[in-house]
Design an enzyme around this catalytic site. Structure first.
Site, PDB file in Angstrom:
ATOM      1  N   HIS A 145     -38.219 -49.524  70.494  1.00 52.28           N
ATOM      2  CA  HIS A 145     -38.038 -48.168  71.008  1.00 52.28           C
ATOM      3  C   HIS A 145     -37.494 -47.249  69.935  1.00 52.28           C
ATOM      4  O   HIS A 145     -36.918 -46.215  70.225  1.00 52.28           O
ATOM      5  CB  HIS A 145     -37.121 -48.176  72.231  1.00 52.28           C
ATOM      6  CG  HIS A 145     -37.431 -49.291  73.164  1.00 52.28           C
ATOM      7  ND1 HIS A 145     -36.769 -50.479  73.126  1.00 52.28           N
ATOM      8  CD2 HIS A 145     -38.382 -49.419  74.093  1.00 52.28           C
ATOM      9  CE1 HIS A 145     -37.298 -51.306  74.016  1.00 52.28           C
ATOM     10  NE2 HIS A 145     -38.266 -50.696  74.611  1.00 52.28           N
TER      11      HIS A 145
HETATM   12  S1  FES Z   1     -34.811 -49.940  70.150  1.00 51.96           S
HETATM   13 FE1  FES Z   1     -35.069 -50.880  72.072  1.00 51.96          FE
HETATM   14  S2  FES Z   1     -34.784 -52.948  71.566  1.00 51.96           S
HETATM   15 FE2  FES Z   1     -34.470 -51.989  69.697  1.00 51.96          FE
END
Ligand code: FES
Lengths: 180, 430
Positions: A145
């Site tokens: 993410h």
């Molecule tokens: S940014 Fe969501 S798990 Fe690493």
């Protein structure tokens, strides 16, 4: 118990005795349900063999400067990174005010061993394994993410709330560490 | 079962004997043969039947797969490959099961949107709707755990990400996470219990489906006109009319199903899941199966970890509350000229969320278009597009539903189903 008096009148005349039996039976049932629930729920927790996870030893000569090696410890990846001088300096020079989870670089390495950064390689967002050397801060980038970590493994940008965790470890010699 | 009187007459001696002991034939007859069905049902109403077929297919193929599958971190991946290569017809059964999950969700989304459009959640069908929502939620849990079982890269890291959602709950999250995973990471204990639960939950779903059908038969079916059954004129018998119509739809649906199974069995899957799980490397681009992408997009839209989790569960929770969010007296959106447009936008937004969920958040939506940074991301990025869609998703349920219901001037609603059917008939004739 005295002789039971089974006439209807006797039963009706003694409501408190009735109530007592109801409440006692009810309380016993609740207690029994609780006692049954304990093992049924607790079996889901880590078993004894999982808890008795061994510590891991690692030979640091395997890591070249500017590189990292990933090893497995407690089922999770651990990053062992040999930082370059520039990376160490960048980490030390970052003002605390710029950090989401403020921590100095000195707090995250052993004194005199600034070269070695040892971290649990599990993104503090949702646990993906961040990619080495990528991202805006030269540390790690989590592909899941989009969390960016700096060369001290501190969270700089993205959804992760905390810095990468520093596990418990000790230097056995100059070139050997024991993790856990 | 419902308020229509039973018309079952036991014919043979055995039926009479059984009927006075366990009237199960009577129950089936009254529910599925002589059940009064609104005579204006269109093909959108066939998805209930299609979904029962889907559940049956998943349970049968699943039980078979469990005979050949090994829930162990060292053997799971290979046992699935063995099913594909060595077990007789194993490839077929596994592809039916894997694509069956996609077909199941495809059908359930249409079924839910149909309920949304025709107001099937409104009194007296609130409990029916909530039971459906419970089934949907159980389906998500079952599908997620099933996807973990092949123990490929997507399986493993998907499991890591989703179980870690629980860990974001303040204070109690950590211990619950360890309890759920059975260790400090997703490992053997996690795989083993997911297998156990993945086997169990479909039967729980089947149980809730029975309640769902029971509630349906108490309230009676909704219909495209959204007016209740008033007289016998409004209905036809379930068998043969609805049964045959359902049958036609099921055949067409199975055609589509077969196209996937036989010609593009991996089109809906992800290539990374054919790489054995490696806890030390996360795939560069981790995505859930297509049917969970909209919820995944909502999760990523929120900059705060726990907030994202709340939003994701909230997006499912609002569906439960729908019967009380819609203030309109009119059920069917056929007669709601304003609301139907918001409905169309809602469908597009859901598809859009699914699209966004599959993209990298930082990627540009329109390549090359100059943009600027708004708070924590480029405006021309999937991050902001996802946020826009997420806002509409919640506004639709929480503001548009109650507000339009009060303000909108509905079109004249037909007095009865018969009247609606006749009006349409006359219109067609010109
Ligand atoms: S940014 Fe969501 S798990 Fe690493």
């Amino acid at each position: 118990m005295s002789e039971p008096d089974n006439t209807a009148a006797a039963v009706n005349d003694d409501p408190s005795r009735r109530d007592f039996i109801y409440i006692a039976a009810g309380a016993t049932a609740v207690g029994a349900v609780g006692a049954i629930a304990v093992p049924l729920v607790a079996q889901m927790n880590p078993a004894a063999d999982t808890l008795a996870m061994a510590s891991t030893e690692f030979d640091l000569t395997k890591v070249q400067e500017g590189q990292q090696i990933v090893i497995k410890w407690r089922g999770k990846p651990v990053f062992i990174r040999s930082r370059t001088g520039a990376e160490i300096k960048a980490a030390q020079d970052t003002p605390l005010a710029d950090l989401k989870d403020p921590q100095t670089d000195a707090d995250r390495v052993k004194a005199g061993k600034e070269q070695w950064l040892i971290l649990v390689g599990s993104c503090t967002h949702l646990g993906c394994v961040p990619t080495f050397g990528a991202g805006d801060y030269g540390g790690w980038f989590c592909p899941c993410h989009g969390s960016h970590y700096d060369t001290s493994g501190r969270i700089r940008k993205g959804p992760a709330p905390l810095n990468l965790v520093v596990p418990e470890y000790d230097f056995l010699t100059d070139t050997r560490v024991k993790i856990g | 079962m419902s308020d229509h009187p039973s018309t079952y007459v036991p014919k043979t001696g055995f039926e009479k004997w059984l009927d006075s002991r366990l009237p199960i034939v009577r129950l089936a007859y009254d529910s599925f043969v002589d059940y009064p069905t609104p005579k204006n049902l269109n093909y959108w109403w066939t998805f209930g039947g299609i979904l029962s077929v889907c559940l049956a297919i998943q349970i049968i193929t699943g039980i078979i797969l469990a005979m050949h599958y090994t829930p162990h971190v060292d053997y799971a991946f290979n046992s699935v490959e063995r099913i594909m290569r060595d077990v007789n017809y194993g490839w077929l059964i596994r592809y039916v099961h894997a694509n069956g999950a996609s077909m199941f969700f495809f059908a359930v989304y249409i079924h839910m949107l149909r309920g949304l459009y025709y107001g099937s959640y409104k009194a007296p069908r609130e409990v029916l709707w909530i039971l459906g929502c419970i089934i949907f939620f159980l389906m998500i849990a079952t599908a997620f755990m099933g996807y973990v079982l092949p123990w490929g890269q997507m399986s493993f890291h998907g499991a890591v990400v989703i179980t870690n959602l629980i860990g974001s709950i303040p204070l109690i999250g950590g211990p619950i996470l360890t309890w759920l995973q059975g260790g400090f990471a997703v490992d053997q204990a996690t795989l083993n219990r997911f297998f156990s639960l993945h086997y169990l939950l479909p039967f729980v779903i089947a149980g809730v489906v029975i309640l769902h059908i029971w509630a349906l038969h108490v309230a009676g079916q909704n219909n495209p006109a959204g007016v209740e059954i008033k007289s016998k004129e409004d209905t036809v018998a379930f068998t043969p009319y609805a049964t045959v119509k359902d049958g036609v739809a099921i055949i067409v649906f199975l055609f589509l199903f077969s196209v996937f199974v036989f010609f593009m069995p991996n089109a809906l899957g992800h290539a990374d899941n054919y790489i054995p799980a490696n806890p030390l490397v996360t795939p560069a681009h981790i995505v859930p199966e297509w049917y969970l992408l909209p919820f995944y997009a909502i999760l990523r839209a929120i900059p705060d970890k726990f907030g994202g989790v709340i939003a994701m569960f909230g997006s499912i929770a609002v569906i439960f509350a729908l019967p009380w969010l819609d203030t309109s007296k009119v059920k069917s959106m056929r007669y709601r000229p304003v609301m139907r447009w918001f409905f169309v936008i809602f469908v597009i937004v859901c598809l859009g969320l699914g699209w966004c969920g599959a993209q990298l958040p930082d990627a540009q939506v329109i390549p090359g278009l100059p943009s600027f940074t708004l708070f924590d991301g480029q405006l021309n990025s999937y991050l902001w597009l996802t946020r826009l869609f997420t806002i509409y998703y919640f506004v639709f349920f929480l503001l548009i539903m109650p507000w339009i219901g009060l303000k909108e001037e509905p079109l004249p609603v037909p007095a009865s189903i018969s009247e609606a059917v006749l009006a349409e008939h006359n219109k067609k004739k010109g």
